[in-house]
Design an enzyme around this catalytic site. Sequence first.
Site, PDB file in Angstrom:
ATOM      1  N   ARG A  35     -27.682 -73.724 -28.585  1.00 29.21           N
ATOM      2  CA  ARG A  35     -27.968 -74.786 -27.596  1.00 29.21           C
ATOM      3  C   ARG A  35     -27.067 -74.018 -26.324  1.00 29.21           C
ATOM      4  O   ARG A  35     -27.561 -74.250 -25.001  1.00 29.21           O
ATOM      5  CB  ARG A  35     -27.678 -75.741 -27.775  1.00 29.21           C
ATOM      6  CG  ARG A  35     -28.669 -76.644 -28.483  1.00 29.21           C
ATOM      7  CD  ARG A  35     -28.273 -78.073 -29.143  1.00 29.21           C
ATOM      8  NE  ARG A  35     -29.468 -78.655 -29.656  1.00 29.21           N
ATOM      9  CZ  ARG A  35     -29.377 -79.941 -30.275  1.00 29.21           C
ATOM     10  NH1 ARG A  35     -28.110 -80.448 -30.551  1.00 29.21           N
ATOM     11  NH2 ARG A  35     -30.263 -80.341 -30.743  1.00 29.21           N
ATOM     12  N   LYS A 197     -43.262 -87.884 -43.421  1.00 31.76           N
ATOM     13  CA  LYS A 197     -43.979 -88.962 -43.383  1.00 31.76           C
ATOM     14  C   LYS A 197     -45.201 -89.064 -42.339  1.00 31.76           C
ATOM     15  O   LYS A 197     -45.097 -88.293 -41.369  1.00 31.76           O
ATOM     16  CB  LYS A 197     -42.936 -90.114 -42.942  1.00 31.76           C
ATOM     17  CG  LYS A 197     -42.171 -90.340 -44.061  1.00 31.76           C
ATOM     18  CD  LYS A 197     -41.248 -91.483 -43.643  1.00 31.76           C
ATOM     19  CE  LYS A 197     -40.529 -92.273 -44.604  1.00 31.76           C
ATOM     20  NZ  LYS A 197     -39.720 -93.502 -44.512  1.00 31.76           N
ATOM     21  N   GLY A 353     -37.426 -80.869 -35.604  1.00 28.33           N
ATOM     22  CA  GLY A 353     -35.869 -80.275 -36.142  1.00 28.33           C
ATOM     23  C   GLY A 353     -36.264 -79.598 -37.506  1.00 28.33           C
ATOM     24  O   GLY A 353     -35.868 -78.264 -37.312  1.00 28.33           O
ATOM     25  N   GLY A 376     -36.887 -84.877 -31.029  1.00 28.80           N
ATOM     26  CA  GLY A 376     -37.526 -86.151 -30.436  1.00 28.80           C
ATOM     27  C   GLY A 376     -38.299 -85.838 -29.283  1.00 28.80           C
ATOM     28  O   GLY A 376     -39.382 -86.354 -29.241  1.00 28.80           O
TER      29      GLY A 376
HETATM   30  P1  AMP Z   1     -40.035 -84.257 -41.296  1.00 31.12           P
HETATM   31  O1  AMP Z   1     -38.615 -84.793 -40.570  1.00 31.12           O
HETATM   32  O2  AMP Z   1     -40.914 -85.625 -41.090  1.00 31.12           O
HETATM   33  O3  AMP Z   1     -40.595 -83.303 -40.353  1.00 31.12           O
HETATM   34  O4  AMP Z   1     -39.815 -84.114 -42.807  1.00 31.12           O
HETATM   35  C1  AMP Z   1     -39.255 -82.957 -42.934  1.00 31.12           C
HETATM   36  C2  AMP Z   1     -38.857 -82.946 -44.556  1.00 31.12           C
HETATM   37  O5  AMP Z   1     -40.123 -83.337 -45.458  1.00 31.12           O
HETATM   38  C3  AMP Z   1     -38.141 -81.925 -45.022  1.00 31.12           C
HETATM   39  O6  AMP Z   1     -36.891 -82.393 -45.611  1.00 31.12           O
HETATM   40  C4  AMP Z   1     -39.110 -81.597 -46.383  1.00 31.12           C
HETATM   41  O7  AMP Z   1     -38.241 -81.405 -47.608  1.00 31.12           O
HETATM   42  C5  AMP Z   1     -39.857 -82.828 -46.488  1.00 31.12           C
HETATM   43  N1  AMP Z   1     -41.076 -82.464 -47.405  1.00 31.12           N
HETATM   44  C6  AMP Z   1     -42.087 -81.607 -47.194  1.00 31.12           C
HETATM   45  N2  AMP Z   1     -42.903 -81.359 -48.103  1.00 31.12           N
HETATM   46  C7  AMP Z   1     -42.639 -82.621 -48.993  1.00 31.12           C
HETATM   47  C8  AMP Z   1     -43.223 -83.088 -50.212  1.00 31.12           C
HETATM   48  N3  AMP Z   1     -44.260 -82.489 -50.747  1.00 31.12           N
HETATM   49  N4  AMP Z   1     -42.587 -84.161 -50.718  1.00 31.12           N
HETATM   50  C9  AMP Z   1     -41.454 -84.630 -50.218  1.00 31.12           C
HETATM   51  N5  AMP Z   1     -40.759 -84.154 -49.139  1.00 31.12           N
HETATM   52  C10 AMP Z   1     -41.424 -83.314 -48.507  1.00 31.12           C
END
Ligand code: AMP
Length: 395
Positions: A35, A197, A353, A376
Site C-alpha cells: 500500500r 457466500k 480481498g 470493500g
Molecule cells: P470471500 O471473502 O467471500 O471472497 O470468500 C473467500 C473464502 O471462500 C476463502 O477463504 C475460501 O477458502 C472460501 N471458499 C472458497 N471455496 C469454498 C468452498 N468450496 N467451501 C468453503 N469455503 C470456500
Amino acid sequence: MKTLNDFNFKNKKALIRVDFNVPLDDNLKVTDATRISCAKPTIIKILEDGGSCILMSHLGRPKGVQDKFSLKHIASKVEDLIGVETKFVSSCVGAEAEEAAANLKPGEILILENLRFHEEETKGNRDFAEQLSKLGDIYVNDAFGTAHRAHASTTVIAQFFPENKCFGLLLEQEIKSIDKVLKSDDRPILAILGGAKVSSKITVIENILDKVDDIIIGGGMAFTFVKAQGGSIGNSLVEDDKLEMALDILKQAEAKNVNIHIPVDSIIADAFSNDANTKICNINEIPDGWMGLDAGPKSRKQFHEVVMKSKTILWNGPLGVFEMENFANGTIALGNSIAEATKKGAFSLVGGGDSVAAVKQFGFEKKVSYVSTGGGAMLESLEGKTLPGIAAILE
Ligand code: AMP
C-alpha cells in the site's frame, strides 16, 4: 474528473489521504508494504513539481490513542520506499500539526499521526475535517481502500477545497480499471465470482447482469445454485435461505442473455481439512458426509474456455479453499487461464480481498492487467454505488 495532472504543485502543500493501513508484526515492523508503494507515484509527482506532501492515513482500528497503532512505526518504511527523508508529527490536528505543516518546505514529506486516534474521523465530523483542511493547499485523495467510507479525511474534508481537490494517481487508476470492466466495449465481458457466500455478492451479481456477457460462479457460492437446481451437495457450504434467490438470478440471467457458468464437478473431501480423503465428483451428486472444496478438472477446462474467449475479465473470489494446498489447484488453474488470456490481449482486473491474496500467493500479480487495492470499495463499486470518497471529489 480532476486528477493530479490538472495541478502544478510548485510551492504548494498537498494534503494527501493515503491508505497506509499496512500489516505490522509483533515487533511493529511492516510485513507488506504494497500500500505504501502504491502511493509512491502520487508522492513523487508532487515532489518533482516542487511541492511538499502531508500524508494522512489510518492504521488498524484503535480505541483512542494506542501506541501499537501509531503511524510512527511506518515512517522509516515510507522513507526507504520513497527515497526521501520523512518527518513525523505525533498529532493530526491542532497547534503541533499546524506548526509542522507550516514549516514543511518544498520537496519534503510529513506523516501525520493516525487519524483514527480521533473518533471524529470515522464519524465524518465536519469540525475535525475542517481542522485537517487547514494543513494543506490542495487535497488529494489517493486511498481507494477507504473510498467507500464517508469519513472526515476521505469525504467530508473535500468541501473545504472546492477548487483545489483531485484524485491521486492510484485512485484514478482504480476508477479507470473498474470503468474499463463495467463500461467496456471489448466484449465478451466475463465476471468470475467465487468465495464463500452468495449473500455477500448478491447485489454485485444483480448489478453486473446488465453489463456482462458471462458470469462464472465458483467457490462455496456455487453450491447454493446447485442445490437450488435440485442437486445433491452433501455437506458443502450452502445458504438455504438463498435458494429462491439463486433461481431468480438464473432466470434474470436468461432473460438478459447472460451465460451463467456453474462448476460441473468438484474435488470433494470427507472433512474440512488439508489432510482429508478426497475424490472427484459430479457437483450435483456429492454424497452425505462429503463437501466440495475445489473446482474439479472438467470445471477447470470449462472455465478455461470461457476465459479464453473473453476480452474483458473481472475476477473476485477464489474457486476453492485455496488456503489449503490440496484445494488450491482450481484457483491456480483459473489464474493461469486469466494470465494466458491477458497475454493474448484481454484486460483483466482482480479485486476483493481473497482473490488478491490468491493472486499474490501464486505469483499472478504481474500477469494480470490490474490488481485492485480495495476490497470493500471494489465490491461497492461493482454493486453500482458511487463511493462517497469519489463523489466528494467530483462534486
Ligand atoms: P470471500 O471473502 O467471500 O471472497 O470468500 C473467500 C473464502 O471462500 C476463502 O477463504 C475460501 O477458502 C472460501 N471458499 C472458497 N471455496 C469454498 C468452498 N468450496 N467451501 C468453503 N469455503 C470456500
